[in-house]
Structure formats: structure tokens, C-alpha cells
Write a protein that holds these residues in place. Sequence first.
Motif, mmCIF file in Angstrom:
data_model
loop_
_atom_site.group_PDB
_atom_site.id
_atom_site.type_symbol
_atom_site.label_atom_id
_atom_site.label_comp_id
_atom_site.label_asym_id
_atom_site.label_seq_id
_atom_site.Cartn_x
_atom_site.Cartn_y
_atom_site.Cartn_z
ATOM 1 N N ALA A 52 53.963 6.370 13.124
ATOM 2 C CA ALA A 52 55.293 6.202 12.538
ATOM 3 C C ALA A 52 55.252 6.261 11.019
ATOM 4 C CB ALA A 52 55.901 4.875 12.993
ATOM 5 N N LEU A 53 54.325 5.534 10.423
ATOM 6 C CA LEU A 53 54.269 5.484 8.966
ATOM 7 C C LEU A 53 53.767 6.804 8.376
ATOM 8 C CD1 LEU A 53 53.054 1.830 8.474
ATOM 9 C CD2 LEU A 53 55.184 2.794 7.606
ATOM 10 N N GLU A 54 52.798 7.438 9.011
ATOM 11 C CA GLU A 54 52.314 8.722 8.492
ATOM 12 C C GLU A 54 53.373 9.805 8.634
ATOM 13 O OE1 GLU A 54 48.546 9.547 10.308
ATOM 14 O OE2 GLU A 54 47.466 8.141 8.991
ATOM 15 N N ALA A 55 54.198 9.717 9.679
ATOM 16 C CA ALA A 55 55.290 10.679 9.825
ATOM 17 C C ALA A 55 56.343 10.475 8.748
ATOM 18 C CB ALA A 55 55.924 10.552 11.210
ATOM 19 N N ALA A 56 56.610 9.217 8.407
ATOM 20 C CA ALA A 56 57.612 8.909 7.387
ATOM 21 C C ALA A 56 57.095 9.178 5.980
ATOM 22 C CB ALA A 56 58.051 7.454 7.512
ATOM 23 N N LEU A 57 55.772 9.025 5.790
ATOM 24 C CA LEU A 57 55.182 9.123 4.452
ATOM 25 C C LEU A 57 53.922 9.990 4.506
ATOM 26 C CD1 LEU A 57 55.584 5.325 3.791
ATOM 27 C CD2 LEU A 57 56.811 7.107 2.535
ATOM 28 N N PRO A 58 54.063 11.271 4.774
ATOM 29 C CA PRO A 58 52.892 12.131 4.973
ATOM 30 C C PRO A 58 52.069 12.375 3.719
ATOM 31 C CG PRO A 58 54.888 13.452 4.930
ATOM 32 C CD PRO A 58 55.340 12.019 4.956
ATOM 33 N N HIS A 59 52.588 11.997 2.556
ATOM 34 C CA HIS A 59 51.883 12.231 1.295
ATOM 35 C C HIS A 59 51.099 11.002 0.821
ATOM 36 C CE1 HIS A 59 55.741 10.368 0.495
ATOM 37 N NE2 HIS A 59 55.325 10.025 -0.712
ATOM 38 N N LEU A 60 51.108 9.929 1.606
ATOM 39 C CA LEU A 60 50.423 8.698 1.214
ATOM 40 C C LEU A 60 49.217 8.425 2.108
ATOM 41 C CD1 LEU A 60 53.378 6.186 0.662
ATOM 42 C CD2 LEU A 60 52.304 7.718 -1.019
ATOM 43 N N ASP A 61 48.255 7.684 1.578
ATOM 44 C CA ASP A 61 47.187 7.123 2.400
ATOM 45 C C ASP A 61 47.682 5.787 2.937
ATOM 46 O OD1 ASP A 61 45.111 9.070 2.164
ATOM 47 O OD2 ASP A 61 44.770 8.401 0.105
ATOM 48 N N ILE A 62 47.514 5.579 4.235
ATOM 49 C CA ILE A 62 48.050 4.390 4.892
ATOM 50 C C ILE A 62 46.976 3.777 5.776
ATOM 51 C CG2 ILE A 62 49.821 3.489 6.460
ATOM 52 C CD1 ILE A 62 51.521 5.974 5.645
ATOM 53 N N ILE A 63 46.693 2.508 5.567
ATOM 54 C CA ILE A 63 45.727 1.796 6.403
ATOM 55 C C ILE A 63 46.417 0.563 6.972
ATOM 56 C CG2 ILE A 63 43.551 0.525 6.462
ATOM 57 C CD1 ILE A 63 42.486 2.418 4.351
ATOM 58 N N ILE A 64 46.404 0.460 8.300
ATOM 59 C CA ILE A 64 47.097 -0.621 8.996
ATOM 60 C C ILE A 64 46.073 -1.514 9.683
ATOM 61 C CG2 ILE A 64 48.785 -1.173 10.797
ATOM 62 C CD1 ILE A 64 49.867 1.722 10.326
ATOM 63 N N GLN A 65 46.270 -2.807 9.572
ATOM 64 C CA GLN A 65 45.364 -3.747 10.209
ATOM 65 C C GLN A 65 46.056 -5.087 10.411
ATOM 66 O OE1 GLN A 65 42.042 -4.583 7.416
ATOM 67 N NE2 GLN A 65 43.367 -3.734 5.837
ATOM 68 N N ARG A 66 45.525 -5.884 11.320
ATOM 69 C CA ARG A 66 46.029 -7.242 11.475
ATOM 70 C C ARG A 66 45.638 -8.056 10.250
ATOM 71 N NH1 ARG A 66 45.270 -10.842 15.775
ATOM 72 N NH2 ARG A 66 43.145 -10.967 14.973
ATOM 73 N N GLU A 67 46.556 -8.850 9.752
ATOM 74 C CA GLU A 67 46.276 -9.628 8.547
ATOM 75 C C GLU A 67 45.067 -10.543 8.697
ATOM 76 O OE1 GLU A 67 48.969 -11.321 5.097
ATOM 77 O OE2 GLU A 67 49.242 -12.476 6.945
ATOM 78 N N PRO A 68 44.870 -11.220 9.825
ATOM 79 C CA PRO A 68 43.702 -12.100 9.936
ATOM 80 C C PRO A 68 42.369 -11.356 9.850
ATOM 81 C CG PRO A 68 45.313 -12.638 11.619
ATOM 82 C CD PRO A 68 45.751 -11.346 11.006
ATOM 83 N N ASP A 69 42.378 -10.042 10.103
ATOM 84 C CA ASP A 69 41.138 -9.263 10.095
ATOM 85 C C ASP A 69 40.855 -8.603 8.755
ATOM 86 O OD1 ASP A 69 40.909 -9.850 12.793
ATOM 87 O OD2 ASP A 69 41.885 -7.986 13.421
ATOM 88 N N ARG A 70 41.725 -8.776 7.800
ATOM 89 C CA ARG A 70 41.652 -7.974 6.577
ATOM 90 C C ARG A 70 40.354 -8.159 5.797
ATOM 91 N NH1 ARG A 70 46.203 -7.674 1.746
ATOM 92 N NH2 ARG A 70 45.689 -5.515 1.199
ATOM 93 N N HIS A 71 39.866 -9.346 5.713
ATOM 94 C CA HIS A 71 38.690 -9.625 4.874
ATOM 95 C C HIS A 71 37.415 -9.438 5.700
ATOM 96 C CE1 HIS A 71 41.394 -10.820 1.742
ATOM 97 N NE2 HIS A 71 41.987 -11.676 2.565
ATOM 98 N N ARG A 72 36.971 -8.206 5.760
ATOM 99 C CA ARG A 72 35.809 -7.831 6.566
ATOM 100 C C ARG A 72 34.513 -8.373 5.954
ATOM 101 N NH1 ARG A 72 38.650 -5.220 10.956
ATOM 102 N NH2 ARG A 72 40.636 -4.752 9.946
ATOM 103 N N LYS A 73 33.506 -8.543 6.801
ATOM 104 C CA LYS A 73 32.233 -9.107 6.362
ATOM 105 C C LYS A 73 31.080 -8.106 6.372
ATOM 106 C CE LYS A 73 33.918 -13.182 5.683
ATOM 107 N NZ LYS A 73 34.074 -13.664 4.277
ATOM 108 N N LEU A 74 31.256 -6.981 7.064
ATOM 109 C CA LEU A 74 30.208 -5.973 7.143
ATOM 110 C C LEU A 74 30.827 -4.596 6.966
ATOM 111 C CD1 LEU A 74 27.287 -5.021 7.843
ATOM 112 C CD2 LEU A 74 28.001 -5.024 10.256
ATOM 113 N N LEU A 75 30.239 -3.794 6.089
ATOM 114 C CA LEU A 75 30.689 -2.429 5.836
ATOM 115 C C LEU A 75 29.525 -1.485 6.070
ATOM 116 C CD1 LEU A 75 32.830 -1.212 2.832
ATOM 117 C CD2 LEU A 75 30.811 0.062 3.564
ATOM 118 N N ILE A 76 29.709 -0.531 6.972
ATOM 119 C CA ILE A 76 28.715 0.506 7.243
ATOM 120 C C ILE A 76 29.301 1.837 6.777
ATOM 121 C CG2 ILE A 76 27.278 1.638 8.970
ATOM 122 C CD1 ILE A 76 26.640 -1.272 8.810
#
Length: 308
Positions: free
Chosen positions: A79-103
Amino acid sequence: MSATVGRPEVFIATLVAKDRLDAGDISAACDAVRGTAGAVVDGVACDVRFLCSGEGRSPDDATDVHGSKAPASAGARAALEAALPHLDIIIQREPDRHRKLLIADMDSTMITVECIDELADYVGLKAQVSDVTERAMRGELDFAEALGSRVALLAGLSEATVAECLRERVKLMGGAVDLITAFKAAGGRAVLVSGGFTHFTDSVAQQIGFDRAIANHLVVQDGKLTGEVEFPIVDAQTKRETLLAEATALGIPINATLAIGDGANDIPMIEAAGLGIAYHAKPKTEAAADASVRFGDLNVVRYALGLD
């Protein structure tokens, strides 16, 4: 309007413009969140919060849009990419936002080039090798076979030339240092896992600030490449297994993990991670990911993680 922040049902859509957001972008995002304008996102409230950190940033080139109900990820993204195809959009649950491991992958993700293609240029075979690399990254060729055939063409290349390639050709991707520095400052662990070579990953990991680097070892004899790679090779399964093993070692749930890559050999780790991001990626990789960065640099990921 406000969202109920901090509850598990709250989601965040981080919108990032390559230049700047305008009022129309925000309005379209809120329409999508509320489920209007044909959007399929099941959101009731729309709470817009501008992100203003980062040296040299415009205060309005990124924003968080909070919704009061967590939608299905695929529906929200569509829905958001269709409405805003020129933007980068990342969707996530708020409680998960602060990740602890990045690969993260290295070539074309944390650096701007494919190292094996640049090495091939020194023996006059860049076009031939680049074609194989592209097909392998699209998932059209077996990764191990493609790696072996390309490395064989480098037989006789001196380690001095490999060092020259590292020095002259390898450039860090925009935002790489900012992302990893901020991620580690927030208490996270960052691991670089590459189907490329330790001749490059060791230096790149140190420059960017990764905690660990894993990559393939080129066989060297008398200061020259033999055209072989030590086994076992670092492949798609290695990347996935590294993510799972690191999460277990840290004692964190999978939803606290993040994986970033661009090629087909990154798909298993992207699918296994709590948040899988395709970075300027091949079509199959983008289809497998939770989110895509198509326009901006790695600062898009930093903004999505809420890092300064």
C-alpha cells in the motif's frame, strides 16, 4: 492525531526521501495508513514524527508514521509503496525496532563494487566475469560453481595486485560507517558475511567497525593466486547459519535480528532475519525481503532503526 505508542500492535513506517519529503508525501502516507485511497493497510491512527538527527541532513528528509494497528507486512508495504513509489519505506512493529544483531553482505551492499569483477579487470576479463556475477546474484546460476569458474580465471594474479585492487577500487557504501557505528553504540553486534574474499573483508570490516567478518579464502602460493578457493565456501547457507548461530550466542529472539544484502545468495539470511532488507537488490532478493532500499544509501536503514 496520535497512536498508542509502545503497545505491541503499534507499527512504524519509516519514509525516507533521497532529497526531501513534502506535504503531499506525508498526506499520502497517512491516507495509506488509515486505509483510504484504495490502500489495504489496516491502520486507524496516523502519527507523523520527523527524524532530525545526522550531520548534513535536512530535518525533513525522513519521517516515522506510526499506525495504531499492526498490519500484515506485505499489505502495508504494498500500500505505501504504491502510494509513494519514489520513497524508501521500511515497516516494522514498534517493539521490534531496536535490533540487537545485524548481519550484512559486503559486495554492492557495504561497498560499492563486486570485488571479483574488479580483480578480473586486472587480467582483462571484467566483462566476462561481471556477466557471470550478475547472473549468479540474480539466482540464475549455482553460486559455488559460478564462484569456482570465476576464481579460476584469476590464477597467476599476484597478491600485490589484489592489495592494489583493495586500495584503489574498493569504496565504502554511503552510510555504512554511520549505520554500524550507531548500531554498535546502541549495544548491537554487527557481523559481515560475504561470499567474497578475506583479502577484502578483513580490511572493510575494520574500516566500517564490524565485530566479525566471514568470507572465502583465496588459495595463494608463492605470492600468487592459484585460481582456487579453500573449502568449505561461504555461501547462502553459511550466511543463514551465521545469523541463527549469532542470535543463539547472544540469547536474543529472531525478531531482534536484521539482515541486509543484494543478491540471491543473501535470500536465506534475509528470510530468516526478524527484518530482512534488500539493498539496491536483484528482483528475487527484493521479492524475498521485508523491505527494500531502492533510492538512498545505508542511512535509510539507520533511520529505520531509530539510531542517531
